[in-house]
Design a protein around this motif. Structure first.
Motif, short mmCIF file in Angstrom:
data_model
loop_
_atom_site.label_atom_id
_atom_site.label_comp_id
_atom_site.label_asym_id
_atom_site.label_seq_id
_atom_site.Cartn_x
_atom_site.Cartn_y
_atom_site.Cartn_z
N THR A 144 -44.05 32.48 -11.89
CA THR A 144 -42.83 33.26 -11.65
C THR A 144 -41.78 32.80 -12.65
O THR A 144 -41.67 31.62 -12.96
CB THR A 144 -42.29 33.08 -10.21
N LEU A 145 -41.05 33.77 -13.15
CA LEU A 145 -39.98 33.49 -14.10
C LEU A 145 -38.85 34.47 -13.80
O LEU A 145 -39.07 35.68 -13.82
CB LEU A 145 -40.46 33.67 -15.54
N LEU A 146 -37.67 33.94 -13.49
CA LEU A 146 -36.51 34.78 -13.26
C LEU A 146 -35.39 34.34 -14.18
O LEU A 146 -35.15 33.14 -14.35
CB LEU A 146 -36.04 34.68 -11.80
N GLU A 147 -34.71 35.30 -14.77
CA GLU A 147 -33.55 35.03 -15.61
C GLU A 147 -32.33 35.63 -14.93
O GLU A 147 -32.31 36.84 -14.66
CB GLU A 147 -33.74 35.64 -16.99
N TYR A 148 -31.35 34.79 -14.66
CA TYR A 148 -30.15 35.20 -13.93
C TYR A 148 -29.07 35.61 -14.93
O TYR A 148 -28.69 34.82 -15.78
CB TYR A 148 -29.66 34.07 -13.04
N ASN A 208 -33.71 39.58 -14.28
CA ASN A 208 -34.98 40.13 -14.75
C ASN A 208 -36.01 39.01 -14.73
O ASN A 208 -35.65 37.83 -14.71
CB ASN A 208 -34.86 40.75 -16.14
N GLY A 209 -37.27 39.40 -14.71
CA GLY A 209 -38.30 38.37 -14.69
C GLY A 209 -39.69 38.92 -14.68
O GLY A 209 -39.91 40.12 -14.89
N GLU A 210 -40.62 38.02 -14.45
CA GLU A 210 -42.03 38.38 -14.38
C GLU A 210 -42.70 37.54 -13.31
O GLU A 210 -42.28 36.41 -13.03
CB GLU A 210 -42.73 38.19 -15.71
#
Length: 147
Positions: free
Chosen positions: A65-69, A108-110
């Motif tokens: 998991t990767l989230l960019e705030y 956004n993320g994956e």
């Protein structure tokens, strides 16, 4: 990442319990929002998680998991969780996530899932029926590009 890059979105409202003492959504809740979006994506695609899922001894497991705030959400904001499968490999798939308030991209993320045997957790091929459901839902051409 634009909203037009997604065929699917799910609306949700930020609840009181999700805001921290600063009045903004605590960062961990965005992963829950992404998970809700993926669950609703599966439902819209006709691949709901039921008591029979995993009956054949395999299931999907999150491995990355990767989230960019970018900007915070606040209590009572209406959000749109946009979801799409960006890559469908032999045993893994990559979801792209965009969480918006109106036109503003907040996060956004994956998320990458691997299809695996439930007992051994060893990767196994994604079933053809699932691939066909994704291709139809995302309107993919045979080579995997958007239609």
């Amino acid at each position: 990442m634009q909203q037009d890059d997604f065929r699917f979105s799910h609306a949700l409202r930020v609840r009181w319990a999700e805001a921290d003492m600063q009045g903004i959504v605590f960062n961990g809740h965005y992963l829950t929002y992404a998970d809700v979006g993926i669950t609703e994506y599966f439902r819209a695609m006709g691949q709901t998680y039921s008591g029979e899922t995993g009956a054949n001894g395999s299931d999907f497991f999150a491995v990355k998991t990767l989230l960019e705030y970018r900007s915070p959400a606040r209590f009572d904001d209406m959000l749109e969780v946009h979801v799409r499968i960006a890559r469908l490999g032999n045993s893994s798939m990559q979801f792209l996530i965009g969480i918006y308030r109106g036109e503003e991209l907040l996060v956004n993320g994956e998320i990458v899932y691997v299809h695996a045997d439930q007992a051994s957790r060893r990767p196994s091929s994604i079933p053809q029926s699932f691939r066909e459901a994704v291709a139809a839902f995302e309107r993919l051409q045979p080579e995997g590009g958007p239609a």
